[in-house]
Scaffold this motif. Structure first.
Motif, PDB file in Angstrom:
ATOM      1  N   TRP A  89      59.947  84.664   2.306  1.00  0.00           N
ATOM      2  CA  TRP A  89      60.997  83.755   2.772  1.00  0.00           C
ATOM      3  C   TRP A  89      60.730  83.285   4.202  1.00  0.00           C
ATOM      4  O   TRP A  89      60.912  82.097   4.517  1.00  0.00           O
ATOM      5  CB  TRP A  89      62.364  84.435   2.711  1.00  0.00           C
ATOM      6  N   ALA A  90      60.301  84.195   5.061  1.00  0.00           N
ATOM      7  CA  ALA A  90      60.034  83.816   6.452  1.00  0.00           C
ATOM      8  C   ALA A  90      58.928  82.768   6.515  1.00  0.00           C
ATOM      9  O   ALA A  90      59.012  81.813   7.302  1.00  0.00           O
ATOM     10  CB  ALA A  90      59.655  85.044   7.275  1.00  0.00           C
ATOM     11  N   ARG A  91      57.891  82.918   5.704  1.00  0.00           N
ATOM     12  CA  ARG A  91      56.852  81.887   5.629  1.00  0.00           C
ATOM     13  C   ARG A  91      57.470  80.529   5.310  1.00  0.00           C
ATOM     14  O   ARG A  91      57.171  79.516   5.938  1.00  0.00           O
ATOM     15  CB  ARG A  91      55.872  82.219   4.509  1.00  0.00           C
ATOM     16  N   ASP A  92      58.321  80.529   4.298  1.00  0.00           N
ATOM     17  CA  ASP A  92      58.952  79.292   3.861  1.00  0.00           C
ATOM     18  C   ASP A  92      59.867  78.736   4.944  1.00  0.00           C
ATOM     19  O   ASP A  92      59.929  77.515   5.170  1.00  0.00           O
ATOM     20  CB  ASP A  92      59.736  79.570   2.576  1.00  0.00           C
ATOM     21  N   ASP A  93      60.552  79.624   5.647  1.00  0.00           N
ATOM     22  CA  ASP A  93      61.464  79.223   6.710  1.00  0.00           C
ATOM     23  C   ASP A  93      60.702  78.566   7.859  1.00  0.00           C
ATOM     24  O   ASP A  93      61.104  77.513   8.373  1.00  0.00           O
ATOM     25  CB  ASP A  93      62.224  80.452   7.207  1.00  0.00           C
ATOM     26  N   PHE A  94      59.588  79.175   8.267  1.00  0.00           N
ATOM     27  CA  PHE A  94      58.782  78.606   9.345  1.00  0.00           C
ATOM     28  C   PHE A  94      58.176  77.267   8.916  1.00  0.00           C
ATOM     29  O   PHE A  94      58.118  76.319   9.707  1.00  0.00           O
ATOM     30  CB  PHE A  94      57.672  79.569   9.758  1.00  0.00           C
ATOM     31  N   ALA A  95      57.710  77.201   7.665  1.00  0.00           N
ATOM     32  CA  ALA A  95      57.130  75.951   7.178  1.00  0.00           C
ATOM     33  C   ALA A  95      58.171  74.839   7.183  1.00  0.00           C
ATOM     34  O   ALA A  95      57.870  73.688   7.544  1.00  0.00           O
ATOM     35  CB  ALA A  95      56.554  76.139   5.776  1.00  0.00           C
ATOM     36  N   GLY A  96      59.408  75.169   6.798  1.00  0.00           N
ATOM     37  CA  GLY A  96      60.459  74.164   6.805  1.00  0.00           C
ATOM     38  C   GLY A  96      60.722  73.633   8.200  1.00  0.00           C
ATOM     39  O   GLY A  96      60.940  72.427   8.396  1.00  0.00           O
ATOM     40  N   TYR A  97      60.703  74.519   9.188  1.00  0.00           N
ATOM     41  CA  TYR A  97      60.924  74.097  10.575  1.00  0.00           C
ATOM     42  C   TYR A  97      59.800  73.192  11.058  1.00  0.00           C
ATOM     43  O   TYR A  97      60.046  72.111  11.627  1.00  0.00           O
ATOM     44  CB  TYR A  97      61.039  75.332  11.459  1.00  0.00           C
ATOM     45  N   LEU A  98      58.550  73.600  10.827  1.00  0.00           N
ATOM     46  CA  LEU A  98      57.429  72.806  11.312  1.00  0.00           C
ATOM     47  C   LEU A  98      57.331  71.470  10.582  1.00  0.00           C
ATOM     48  O   LEU A  98      56.954  70.457  11.175  1.00  0.00           O
ATOM     49  CB  LEU A  98      56.127  73.604  11.173  1.00  0.00           C
ATOM     50  N   ARG A  99      57.713  71.439   9.323  1.00  0.00           N
ATOM     51  CA  ARG A  99      57.715  70.157   8.617  1.00  0.00           C
ATOM     52  C   ARG A  99      58.832  69.256   9.125  1.00  0.00           C
ATOM     53  O   ARG A  99      58.687  68.034   9.141  1.00  0.00           O
ATOM     54  CB  ARG A  99      57.829  70.395   7.110  1.00  0.00           C
ATOM     55  N   ASN A 146      70.394  86.355  11.444  1.00  0.00           N
ATOM     56  CA  ASN A 146      71.731  85.917  11.813  1.00  0.00           C
ATOM     57  C   ASN A 146      72.395  85.297  10.586  1.00  0.00           C
ATOM     58  O   ASN A 146      71.816  85.271   9.493  1.00  0.00           O
ATOM     59  CB  ASN A 146      71.666  84.930  12.984  1.00  0.00           C
ATOM     60  N   ASP A 147      73.596  84.797  10.744  1.00  0.00           N
ATOM     61  CA  ASP A 147      74.333  84.319   9.568  1.00  0.00           C
ATOM     62  C   ASP A 147      73.573  83.218   8.832  1.00  0.00           C
ATOM     63  O   ASP A 147      73.523  83.202   7.598  1.00  0.00           O
ATOM     64  CB  ASP A 147      75.715  83.812   9.981  1.00  0.00           C
ATOM     65  N   ARG A 148      72.987  82.276   9.579  1.00  0.00           N
ATOM     66  CA  ARG A 148      72.240  81.202   8.930  1.00  0.00           C
ATOM     67  C   ARG A 148      71.063  81.766   8.144  1.00  0.00           C
ATOM     68  O   ARG A 148      70.834  81.418   6.980  1.00  0.00           O
ATOM     69  CB  ARG A 148      71.753  80.216  10.000  1.00  0.00           C
ATOM     70  N   GLY A 149      70.299  82.658   8.789  1.00  0.00           N
ATOM     71  CA  GLY A 149      69.129  83.211   8.137  1.00  0.00           C
ATOM     72  C   GLY A 149      69.473  84.013   6.900  1.00  0.00           C
ATOM     73  O   GLY A 149      68.841  83.866   5.852  1.00  0.00           O
ATOM     74  N   VAL A 150      70.479  84.880   7.010  1.00  0.00           N
ATOM     75  CA  VAL A 150      70.870  85.701   5.857  1.00  0.00           C
ATOM     76  C   VAL A 150      71.359  84.815   4.722  1.00  0.00           C
ATOM     77  O   VAL A 150      71.006  85.031   3.547  1.00  0.00           O
ATOM     78  CB  VAL A 150      71.949  86.719   6.265  1.00  0.00           C
ATOM     79  N   GLY A 151      72.155  83.810   5.047  1.00  0.00           N
ATOM     80  CA  GLY A 151      72.640  82.912   4.000  1.00  0.00           C
ATOM     81  C   GLY A 151      71.513  82.196   3.294  1.00  0.00           C
ATOM     82  O   GLY A 151      71.487  82.099   2.049  1.00  0.00           O
ATOM     83  N   ASP A 152      70.538  81.698   4.054  1.00  0.00           N
ATOM     84  CA  ASP A 152      69.403  81.006   3.440  1.00  0.00           C
ATOM     85  C   ASP A 152      68.554  81.968   2.617  1.00  0.00           C
ATOM     86  O   ASP A 152      68.056  81.613   1.541  1.00  0.00           O
ATOM     87  CB  ASP A 152      68.545  80.358   4.521  1.00  0.00           C
ATOM     88  N   LEU A 153      68.369  83.195   3.130  1.00  0.00           N
ATOM     89  CA  LEU A 153      67.583  84.174   2.390  1.00  0.00           C
ATOM     90  C   LEU A 153      68.250  84.513   1.060  1.00  0.00           C
ATOM     91  O   LEU A 153      67.578  84.594   0.018  1.00  0.00           O
ATOM     92  CB  LEU A 153      67.387  85.438   3.235  1.00  0.00           C
ATOM     93  N   LEU A 154      69.553  84.719   1.073  1.00  0.00           N
ATOM     94  CA  LEU A 154      70.254  85.047  -0.171  1.00  0.00           C
ATOM     95  C   LEU A 154      70.160  83.900  -1.168  1.00  0.00           C
ATOM     96  O   LEU A 154      69.957  84.122  -2.373  1.00  0.00           O
ATOM     97  CB  LEU A 154      71.707  85.387   0.132  1.00  0.00           C
ATOM     98  N   THR A 155      70.290  82.677  -0.700  1.00  0.00           N
ATOM     99  CA  THR A 155      70.135  81.521  -1.593  1.00  0.00           C
ATOM    100  C   THR A 155      68.719  81.469  -2.148  1.00  0.00           C
ATOM    101  O   THR A 155      68.501  81.208  -3.342  1.00  0.00           O
ATOM    102  CB  THR A 155      70.456  80.221  -0.837  1.00  0.00           C
ATOM    103  N   TRP A 156      67.752  81.718  -1.299  1.00  0.00           N
ATOM    104  CA  TRP A 156      66.338  81.710  -1.695  1.00  0.00           C
ATOM    105  C   TRP A 156      66.067  82.776  -2.758  1.00  0.00           C
ATOM    106  O   TRP A 156      65.404  82.511  -3.763  1.00  0.00           O
ATOM    107  CB  TRP A 156      65.500  81.933  -0.445  1.00  0.00           C
ATOM    108  N   LEU A 157      66.578  83.989  -2.541  1.00  0.00           N
ATOM    109  CA  LEU A 157      66.398  85.062  -3.516  1.00  0.00           C
ATOM    110  C   LEU A 157      67.062  84.717  -4.849  1.00  0.00           C
ATOM    111  O   LEU A 157      66.494  84.956  -5.925  1.00  0.00           O
ATOM    112  CB  LEU A 157      66.973  86.369  -2.973  1.00  0.00           C
TER     113      LEU A 157
END
Length: 756
Positions: free
Chosen positions: A262-272, A205-216
């Motif tokens: 990125w998904a690994r990092d995204d999930f880790a951020g949520y759980l932290r 979704n927009d949030r995910g794509v935006g974060d992924l592009l920033t991450w890349l």
């Protein structure tokens, strides 16, 4: 302090409260290493007047802990208010249930979600969240909506609502924590990432794509990120569209690899985020993370969950990861799955983090109430023994008791006006059925717990004795959750990985190890090969045994290839099965390992039937590696090898090598490029013995099917033996040449605990 504690009604012979600590791979209660044997009892699926009966049944069977989901969907009323104290319904009185556990001498593991699954509607999320935050539903490839009830964990609306829910639960849990109360652990969400994986729907979704592009961009720079996506310039709409379309068609393996990272990092951020939230509000007991991944009675995909979630918990103080095991009947088909999954789960933990299981299958296995599966009572016993022997300190049996799904106020018109989609009765397969009747599964576990308690000092502190053999684990081999439907190169990569990684093609490597009588720890090869990577954060530097076995596809990361090459050159051994690695994780050519040994592919022979006719690949022994018969295989990679390499197997039709042994520096590698059948254990033992590796547990048996786990501790030694076979096995057993058990007949599906 709970009212139960004040009245001191706890039975004196049951586990008492104490300070819970995770230390040196153990669970300690007031400094004493302890096993936590837990059963999942869903208070919301029982009438309140049934609670005491089910808890007493659990306690009398030998359990010391009760776990339960705490469903948001149950405790939120149609008007959005929360009821956690039973003011609208007695079965919503969470404090009363926890206090009742306490009064009966039972500890409590809280599992409040927000997601809880458990066959609940919306996976336990109230309908209101989807109505009021429709953009929290993730879109996946090409903007298509998720086919599951998944939500974007980082969506601000969802997070705000989730914090409101968890904050209310924490107000109940915090005053009841150990050492002053029964609560010994709190789970952070449930099966994070599972819904995205099984539906092939990354959070785009927009949030995910935006974060992924920033991450890349942060990792590679804006120009390189755009190039990966096949976009010229920095137009955000074009970049977002390219992400959802699977990246540049010429670089789909590279893009999908980055997406997985990125998904690994995204999930880790949520759980932290949840970890911080809980700690800030006073939760001091261990926080638990449930690692999903088994399916269809097998564990071959379980490492996907580890790959997704390990960065969220590895090495983090006070966090404990637990498996989620559903394997059905334990047989020779899946026994290696359980053993190797336990080993992999343990190998990514930090030094203080014990292995555990937060959902350990119990009961008959008839989950659909359809008589399409029945598991023997002995199966639960065997799975428990193997798992405890490999160092698990907490097992939560799921489900321990069945019940009935209550009517859900305000339920939408979906055919079932209840909290779950399974109908009224729930937990058909549980050891205690929905009506409270016990089954043979409970009797078998109760008898087992008596045996286990007799050896608790050993099992709560011990470690498995292993052979000089390490099972190689490559986490990035399991970054296969996502594949754009049109990405042919990605599909080819995933299919190759799924066939050859981990346990090996046809599971031959895993079964050869476990059924061949070897005992191994898993070796996190990426943590060794790339100690500065995000994957390795929180890990201690693992020690690699001299001999490593690894199942691999053509994809194997450059740093792992380089480390394995150096390992052999410096005197180590490597048994490699599957395909000769020729690609990095991003799909780029990478032949470091093959080049070091002078190996290259001469093509493939595969089992086929096409216009040219049938072909059935067969291999035969060569030179000092004779076979007593040619063996049919489903595929073979033909090899070009230097003259000094010893040919071990040849593919009959072509006459070319498909397995070799070659020296490099002070070490040696054996590469087996065919799915060498596991049933021929003598042939596999001959391969291992070429490296001087022999099982330290000697089993002289008349048939195959006896598994052992040797456990050693400061309190003594224990050999666990289970007979997986449907027939009796006569065997004598020794450890390091000393007889532990003289010739004895182990009955079909029997077991023994043997001190030595």
């Amino acid at each position: 302090m709970s009212p139960a504690a004040e009245t001191d009604t706890r039975p004196g012979d049951l586990p008492q409260r104490g300070q819970i600590a995770l230390r040196s791979g153990r669970i300690e209660v007031d400094g004493t290493p302890t096993l936590l044997l837990s059963g999942e009892v869903h208070y919301f699926r029982l009438r309140r007047d049934e609670w005491a009966d089910r808890l007493t049944q659990a306690r009398d069977a030998g359990l010391d802990t009760i776990a339960s989901y705490i469903p948001w969907i149950w405790h939120e009323l149609p008007n959005g208010e929360l009821d956690l104290t039973g003011r609208t319904c007695p079965e919503r009185d969470l404090p009363a249930f926890i206090d009742l556990c306490d009064s009966l001498g039972l500890r409590f593991l809280a599992r409040p979600g927000p997601f809880v699954m458990a066959e609940l509607k919306n996976e336990g999320i109230p309908d209101r969240i989807y109505r009021e935050h429709p953009d929290a539903r993730p879109n996946g490839w090409d903007g298509r909506a998720a086919r599951s009830e998944d939500l974007d964990y980082h969506h601000s609306g969802f997070l705000t609502e989730a914090e409101r829910w968890l904050g209310a639960v924490v107000e109940v849990l915090a005053p009841r924590q150990a050492p002053d109360g029964p609560v010994v652990g709190v789970q952070l969400d449930n099966e994070v990432g599972m819904l995205a994986w099984v539906s092939n729907t990354p959070h785009l979704n927009d949030r995910g794509v935006g974060d992924l592009l920033t991450w890349l961009t942060d990792r590679h720079g804006a120009e390189a990120a755009a190039k990966l996506l096949g976009v010229t310039g920095d137009d955000p709409d074009q970049l977002a569209a390219a992400v959802r379309a699977g990246g540049d068609p010429a670089q789909t393996p590279a893009f999908h690899h980055e997406l997985g990272l990125w998904a690994r990092d995204d999930f880790a951020g949520y759980l932290r985020h949840l970890e911080t939230f809980a700690r800030d509000r006073g939760i001091a007991v261990p926080l638990l993370i449930n690692v999903h991944g088994t399916g269809g009675g097998r564990g071959t995909t379980f490492p996907i969950g580890i790959s997704q979630l390990a960065p969220a918990y590895r090495g983090r103080d006070g966090l404990l990861a637990g498996s989620d095991y559903y394997l059905g009947e334990l047989t020779v088909q899946n026994a290696a799955d359980l053993y190797l999954c336990n080993a992999i789960l343990a190998c990514v933990n930090g030094p203080d983090q014990p292995a555990s299981s937060l959902e350990f299958e119990a009961g008959t296995g008839d989950y659909g109430d359809n008589l399409d599966a029945l598991s023997s009572p002995e199966s639960g016993v065997h799975k428990t023994l193997l798992t405890l022997g490999q160092g698990n300190r907490l097992i939560n049996y799921y489900l321990l008791t069945g019940g009935r799904n209550p009517v859900l106020e305000g339920s939408r018109d979906d055919g079932i006006p209840r909290i779950a989609f399974t109908g009224e009765r729930h937990g058909f397969a549980a050891p205690i059925d929905p009506e409270g009747r016990t089954t043979p599964a409970l009797d078998a576990l109760a008898n087992l717990f008596k045996e286990v308690r007799a050896y608790q000092p050993i099992l709560a502190t011990g470690r498995q004795l292993t052979d000089e053999l390490g099972f190689g684990f490559v986490a990035d081999h399991y970054l296969t959750e996502y594949a754009h439907p049109a990405a042919a190169a990605r599909r080819e990569q995933v299919e190759d990985l799924e066939r050859h990684r981990g346990f090996g093609a046809r599971d031959a490597l895993g079964r050869a190890i476990v059924l061949g009588g070897y005992h191994v720890d898993a070796v996190d090869l990426q943590a060794i090969a790339d100690p500065e990577s995000a994957w390795t954060a929180g890990a201690t530097a693992p020690e690699a045994p001299r001999t490593i076995v690894l199942g691999t596809a053509r994809t194997l990361g450059v740093k792992v290839q380089r480390w394995l090459t150096d390992h052999v050159r410096n005197g180590g051994n490597l048994l490699l099965t599957g395909r000769l690695p020729d690609r990095d994780q991003d799909g780029a050519p990478c032949t470091i390992l093959a080049d070091a040994f002078g190996l290259s592919s001469a093509g493939f022979r595969i089992d086929r039937r096409d216009e040219s006719g049938p072909y059935w690949p067969t291999v035969t022994g060569s030179g000092s590696f004779p076979l007593d018969a040619d063996l049919r295989v489903s595929s073979a990679q033909l090899l070009r090898a230097p003259a000094e390499a010893e040919v071990l197997l040849r593919e009959v039709g072509s006459g070319l090598p498909c397995a070799i042994q070659a020296q490099l520096g002070a070490g040696s590698m054996i590469f087996v490029g065919c799915d060498f059948p596991a049933a021929h254990l003598d042939n596999w033992n001959a391969l291992f013995s070429r490296f001087g590796v022999r099982p330290r547990v000697g089993i002289d048996a008349d048939r195959t099917g006896l598994l052992t786990v040797p456990v050693t501790s400061e309190h003594g030694n224990l050999l666990i033996a289970v007979n997986l076979a449907p027939y009796a096995i006569t065997a004598s057993i020794s450890v390091d040449g000393h007889q532990v058990q003289p010739p004895t007949t182990f009955p079909a599906r029997g077991h023994a605990l043997l001190p030595w």
